[in-house]
Design an enzyme around this catalytic site. Structure first.
Site: not given
Ligand SMILES: Nc1ncnc2c1ncn2[C@@H]1O[C@H](COP(=O)(O)OP(=O)(O)OP(=O)(O)O)[C@@H](O)[C@H]1O
Length: 579
Positions: A44, A46, A48, A50, A52, A67, A170
């Site tokens: 779904l 990525e 920063t 890894g 999802v 995640k 964020d």
């Molecule tokens: N519950 C969910 N349902 C659908 N898509 C999701 C869900 N959680 C995360 N995603 C997808 O995964 C992406 C990344 O998730 P998340 O922001 O939680 O990870 P991160 O590593 O902390 O991201 P970032 O680097 O953008 O801060 C989201 O932008 C979204 O597209």
């Protein structure tokens, strides 16, 4: 006491008393599942750090998102940052905050597996879109009632967070998830933390900060001017600036402040909001990051840029994008803004059209926009777990018929010869992409060859980071940046990155002019008499300097002591970063 009761000006609670006061019922957690309880359906997003994945619970049939929790260094055990995110999410219970439903564990497939520790996944309900992906879908056009509906939900979620002493840190379109019932939820608490200042009260903006935190938070395009100028005693107002950026993005259909470096970010903020003065941003000159600035005076072109969206939208946007963080509107007051009470009225979530699912990853994959996105701050929770950059999902968790994607608990080599993860066999391709036949993502920016020491403009943030591969031809010889599997972080600098394609503003119906006298509203900032006395303390230059000079590397080959030191520094830095 319910968590909803805890708004309004109370003194800061300790994280412990907050936790006790706000515990979710024990039976709302099922404990820890196995990854094999889920059928993995495709990637779904990525973050920063890894990946999802979308998955289906084999027990309930529900669609979920998994995640992966980053394990920077196995020896350190479960990352404190992930613990914080999980702890916070377990406490929160609000319809506009993503709900943590379960944790899933994946054990190493075989005893001979090099990866010794299990990989943990956070399980949340599947949401059909993130706002960033949705906005990038060319067939989606937001109406004004729809924007108002999303904005109200976003502000409700943030009001709840701030009333409960939580800073998100964020706020951005990619972290706002939307489902096909029209519900918006705030996600990604990887940088969130307990806030020790007073909670916002009506008519008082974000108030004054009580203590210092790291200013190295918030993804650049959504980062407020006070953080860009390194204010450490910041407040809930930092999240409100992000809401302003997201609001503008919904109106324009594209990010409104797409800075290519920290300095450039400030410049375009000044273009939009005007150059700061003692009236518009009292005390700005004494912020550590402002000392070297000599911005050319300009009045700001916000009203001009958003003239098609009517005075109501412009007025709310101005309130959210106030340079002075003390006067910036808070979520309580923003919810009362006349914009929401005038026609066209906000849509009800259930009345919104259903869109084809779209996530940030789709956009990145098909539009080559990823390379232009600014780096998220360090400190995320998802990532390449443990040994092996793409460890995860042992064979059986993908279930049968996956065209050999298993590879003994590892992703196999991707198409094109690199070592990044391949897209899952049933990876989703949004219809709007299929129809348009958009090209695959071209190779990553050419500055890889310069190693990590290139001319990165985002001084303390990505100046010394390697670029991140996402399956495209990797840097170095025929593969991803070698031996840096679990720590590589994107570098989207001004020269090396691909700038986002500038799209024309989306077509939308002619703006509705609201019969409201905007000047009637009392938008005076809170009294300023004691602002000067409460200016933030002196900057911590050492912290800044130490960040700019560090390199992080983690090699699986024998490592020179200097590299080991750098890794130790990096681990230490990661901890301090979350302050
Ligand atoms: N519950 C969910 N349902 C659908 N898509 C999701 C869900 N959680 C995360 N995603 C997808 O995964 C992406 C990344 O998730 P998340 O922001 O939680 O990870 P991160 O590593 O902390 O991201 P970032 O680097 O953008 O801060 C989201 O932008 C979204 O597209």
């Amino acid at each position: 006491m319910s968590i909803h009761d805890s708004g309004g000006g109370g003194a800061a609670m300790s994280p412990r008393s907050f936790a006790i006061a706000h515990q979710r019922p024990k039976n709302s957690f099922v404990g820890c599942s196995r990854i094999t309880d889920y059928e993995i359906l495709g990637k779904l997003g990525e973050g920063t750090f890894g990946e999802v994945h979308r998955a289906r619970s084999k027990k309930t049939g529900a669609l979920v998102a998994l995640k992966k929790i980053i394990m920077h260094n196995e020896k350190d055990g479960f990352p404190i940052t992930a613990l914080r995110e999980i702890k916070l999410l377990k406490l929160l219970s609000h319809k506009n905050i993503l709900r943590l439903e379960d944790m899933a564990v994946e054990h190493p497939a075989r005893s001979s597996d090099k990866r010794k520790r299990p990989i943990m996944y956070m399980v949340t309900p599947y949401m059909d879109h993130d706002l960033s992906g949705l906005l990038d879908n060319p067939s989606v056009t937001f109406t004004e009632p729809q924007i108002k509906c999303y904005m109200l939900q976003l502000l409700e979620g943030l009001k709840y967070l701030h009333a409960n002493h939580i800073l998100h840190r964020d706020m951005k379109a990619a972290n706002l998830l939307i489902n096909n019932k029209g519900i918006l939820q705030i996600a990604d608490f990887g940088l969130a933390r307990h806030y020790e200042g007073d909670v916002p009260v009506p008519g008082r903006g974000g108030g004054e900060g009580k203590r210092e935190y790291t200013s190295l938070v918030v993804t650049r395009w959504y980062r407020p001017p006070e953080l860009l100028m390194h204010l450490k005693r910041y407040t809930t107002a930092i999240d409100m600036w992000g809401v302003g950026c997201v609001f503008g993005e919904m109106l324009m259909g594209k990010p409104i402040l797409a800075g290519e470096s920290d300095v450039h970010q400030l410049e375009i903020i000044f273009d939009l909001c005007g150059t700061p003065t003692e009236q518009t941003m009292p005390g700005w000159r004494s912020l550590p990051g402002a000392e070297a600035l000599q911005p050319r005076p300009r009045p700001g072109n916000l009203s001009e840029r958003f003239r098609n969206h009517g005075p109501g939208a412009i007025s709310l946007l101005k309130d959210l994008l106030r340079l002075d963080w003390r006067a910036r509107v808070n979520a309580i007051d923003a919810l009362q803004h006349p914009y929401f009470r005038n026609q066209p009225y906000p849509a009800q979530p259930g009345d919104l059209p259903v869109f084809e699912e779209s996530h940030e990853f789709d956009r990145r994959k098909f539009h080559d926009r990823r390379a232009a996105l600014p780096p998220a701050p360090k400190g995320g929770t998802v990532g390449q777990g443990g040994v092996g950059a793409h460890a995860g999902f042992n064979g059986d968790s993908y279930g049968p018929g996956r065209n050999g994607v298993n590879g003994g608990g590892r992703y196999p080599a991707p198409r094109g010869g690199g070592r990044g993860p391949p897209p899952p066999a049933d990876e989703r391709v949004p219809a709007w992409h299929r129809d348009r036949g958009l090209p695959p993502r071209p190779p990553p920016p050419g500055d890889y060859e310069n190693g990590w020491g290139g001319d990165h403009r985002d001084s303390y943030r990505d100046g010394d980071r390697p670029p991140r591969s996402r399956g495209g031809p990797p840097p170095g010889v025929g593969g991803r940046e070698p031996d840096r599997g679990d720590i590589y972080i994107p570098s989207y600098d001004r020269d090396g990155g691909h700038p986002p394609p500038r799209r024309d503003e989306r077509r939308r119906p002619p703006p509705h002019r609201e019969p409201h006298d905007w000047d009637d509203r009392d938008r005076r900032p809170p009294p300023r008499d004691d602002w000067d006395r409460r200016r933030p303390g002196p900057p911590d230059y050492d912290e800044h300097r130490s960040r700019t000079s560090r390199t992080r590397s983690r090699s699986r080959s024998p490592m020179p002591p200097r590299d080991r030191d750098m890794i130790r520094d990096r681990e230490r830095e990661r901890d301090t970063y979350r302050r």
